[in-house]
Write an enzyme that holds these catalytic residues in place. Structure first.
Site, mmCIF file in Angstrom:
data_model
loop_
_atom_site.group_PDB
_atom_site.id
_atom_site.type_symbol
_atom_site.label_atom_id
_atom_site.label_comp_id
_atom_site.label_asym_id
_atom_site.label_seq_id
_atom_site.Cartn_x
_atom_site.Cartn_y
_atom_site.Cartn_z
ATOM 1 N NE ARG A 125 -1.413 68.204 -2.213
ATOM 2 C CZ ARG A 125 -0.351 68.923 -1.849
ATOM 3 N NH1 ARG A 125 0.532 69.306 -2.754
ATOM 4 N NH2 ARG A 125 -0.158 69.271 -0.599
ATOM 5 C CG ASN A 157 4.849 70.582 -7.449
ATOM 6 O OD1 ASN A 157 4.717 70.974 -6.302
ATOM 7 N ND2 ASN A 157 3.850 70.519 -8.310
ATOM 8 C CG ASP A 177 6.217 67.186 -3.922
ATOM 9 O OD1 ASP A 177 7.050 67.556 -3.060
ATOM 10 O OD2 ASP A 177 5.402 67.958 -4.434
ATOM 11 C CG ASP A 196 10.128 67.732 0.363
ATOM 12 O OD1 ASP A 196 8.993 67.250 0.522
ATOM 13 O OD2 ASP A 196 11.168 67.107 0.565
ATOM 14 C CG ASP A 231 6.872 73.318 -3.867
ATOM 15 O OD1 ASP A 231 6.824 72.378 -4.662
ATOM 16 O OD2 ASP A 231 6.503 73.232 -2.678
ATOM 17 C CG ASP A 265 7.464 74.533 0.642
ATOM 18 O OD1 ASP A 265 7.096 75.257 1.587
ATOM 19 O OD2 ASP A 265 6.718 74.192 -0.279
ATOM 20 C CD GLU A 324 7.365 70.316 2.806
ATOM 21 O OE1 GLU A 324 6.692 69.291 2.594
ATOM 22 O OE2 GLU A 324 7.008 71.450 2.427
#
Length: 181
Positions: A23, A87, A103, A105, A107, A120, A123
């Site tokens: 991102r 994050n 990052d 994953d 959070d 997450d 994830e």
């Protein structure tokens, strides 16, 4: 390596463990920039996702990065209070006018009353397996989740009662200064 300078506009790049871009935030105004800490602000900034999708942030935000902690914090200023999106990430580096981090994953969402949810986790487990996160990264991240929750409970760092007032005032000053140029 140079430090970001107060008042300058920088980008923020988030990567994944495999080195791929995740991102990009196009514009963030630096409010404080040192070797160890970057505090910035953005409002209605363009965000570009790895798949090319774009969107604008909805509210003004103060962002906090530290070169020695495995998390970064986005303080979103909404009508009903400050929400924090944390994050779990590598410590940041500043390179080519850009704050960069990996990052990981996991959070943590923190609400105005300082209650929080860890997000997450599925994830994280999926990416941990797919990208072969080393055990040492897993251990560091788990310790830093605990550290972050400690900061929330103790109201340290960006969770301190005066943090938002200090940095939103600085941001408002920067915006006024920029419009006078």
């Amino acid at each position: 390596m140079a430090n970001p300078k107060e008042g300058e506009t920088i980008q923020i790049h988030s990567y994944k463990h495999d080195g791929k871009i995740h991102r990009v935030w196009q514009e963030t105004t630096v409010l404080k920039g040192t070797r160890n800490v970057v505090i910035g602000a953005n409002e209605r900034t363009l965000v570009i996702e790895s798949d090319g999708r774009t969107w604008l942030t909805r509210e003004p935000s103060i962002v906090y990065f530290h070169a020695q902690h495995w998390f970064n914090i986005i303080c979103m200023l909404r009508d009903d209070g400050v929400y924090y999106y944390c994050n779990m990430s590598s410590p940041f580096v500043f390179d080519n006018n850009t704050v960069k981090y990996i990052d990981y994953d996991l959070d943590v969402k923190v609400f105005p009353d300082m209650s929080y949810n860890i997000l997450d986790e599925d994830e994280y487990e999926d990416h941990k397996a797919k990208m072969n996160y080393p055990d040492v990264i897993d251990q560091i991240l788990q310790r830093n989740v605990d550290k972050l929750i400690g900061w929330i409970k103790q109201r340290r760092g960006p969770f301190a009662p005066d943090f938002i007032d200090v940095w939103t005032s600085r941001y408002e000053f920067q915006k006024q200064f920029q419009t006078r140029k």
